[in-house]
Enzyme design. Sequence first.
Site, PDB file in Angstrom:
ATOM      1  N   GLU A 181       8.308   2.249  -5.915  1.00 18.70           N
ATOM      2  CA  GLU A 181       8.280   1.917  -4.490  1.00 18.70           C
ATOM      3  C   GLU A 181       8.344   3.172  -3.639  1.00 18.70           C
ATOM      4  OE1 GLU A 181       7.588   0.058  -2.256  1.00 18.70           O
ATOM      5  OE2 GLU A 181       8.487  -1.910  -2.306  1.00 18.70           O
ATOM      6  N   ASP A 182       7.869   3.032  -2.414  1.00 25.68           N
ATOM      7  CA  ASP A 182       7.986   4.125  -1.463  1.00 25.68           C
ATOM      8  C   ASP A 182       9.357   4.099  -0.792  1.00 25.68           C
ATOM      9  OD1 ASP A 182       7.366   1.751  -0.137  1.00 25.68           O
ATOM     10  OD2 ASP A 182       5.988   2.676   1.291  1.00 25.68           O
ATOM     11  N   LYS A 237       0.817  -1.188   0.000  1.00 20.72           N
ATOM     12  CA  LYS A 237       0.000   0.000   0.000  1.00 20.72           C
ATOM     13  C   LYS A 237       0.863   1.256   0.000  1.00 20.72           C
ATOM     14  CE  LYS A 237      -3.433  -2.218   2.932  1.00 20.72           C
ATOM     15  NZ  LYS A 237      -4.013  -2.237   4.275  1.00 20.72           N
ATOM     16  N   ASP A 246      14.230  -0.799   2.227  1.00 19.26           N
ATOM     17  CA  ASP A 246      14.795  -0.967   3.562  1.00 19.26           C
ATOM     18  C   ASP A 246      15.833  -2.084   3.502  1.00 19.26           C
ATOM     19  OD1 ASP A 246      15.159  -1.164   6.379  1.00 19.26           O
ATOM     20  OD2 ASP A 246      13.106  -0.515   6.705  1.00 19.26           O
TER      21      ASP A 246
END
Length: 185
Positions: free
Chosen positions: A105-106, A49, A109
């Site tokens: 993508e946000d 999301k 990581d």
Amino acid sequence: MDAEHMGADLENVLFTEEQIQQRLGELAQQVWADYDGKHDDLLLVGVLKGAVMVMADFMRALPGSAAMDWMAVSSYGSGTKSSGVVRILKDLDTDITDKHVLIVEDIIDSGLTLNWIRTNLESRGARSVEICTLLRKPEAAKVEVDTRYVGFDIPPAFVVGYGLDYDEKYRNLRVIGTLAPHVYS
């Protein structure tokens, strides 16, 4: 939601709404130039999301039209650490054979999930698979992910806002900031 509505939950602001929009505009121009002559075969794939805000604003900044689709995967068992096990929750609706796929993508990581997604999409016959991410945490990487387009490199702090969440909260924050440790500890 504005930063002042978070009270003590937000430790500090890393990027303002204006900085985010400016950088997404720069990335959109670069992507459009790099895919010159290939726009009809370009498919943007957002990862749900978190990438919703990034995808929407990135697409609006493109100087032309591009197709999009969405995937949802899960790699977080609970809390703030990736489990490394990836599960597809929502697959693409589009056949990506011979498409130039740009994963939007946000944040990157550990890189474990994104590495899995890229390998999965490459196995489906895409002509190319590249990555565009708003944020990357180089110090948190467990695997190296070749990322063609990066908005900002950030330290390994827990960040929220602009689609990034903690326990499904703070996604609608207009800035990106570090979450105060008392919230998740």
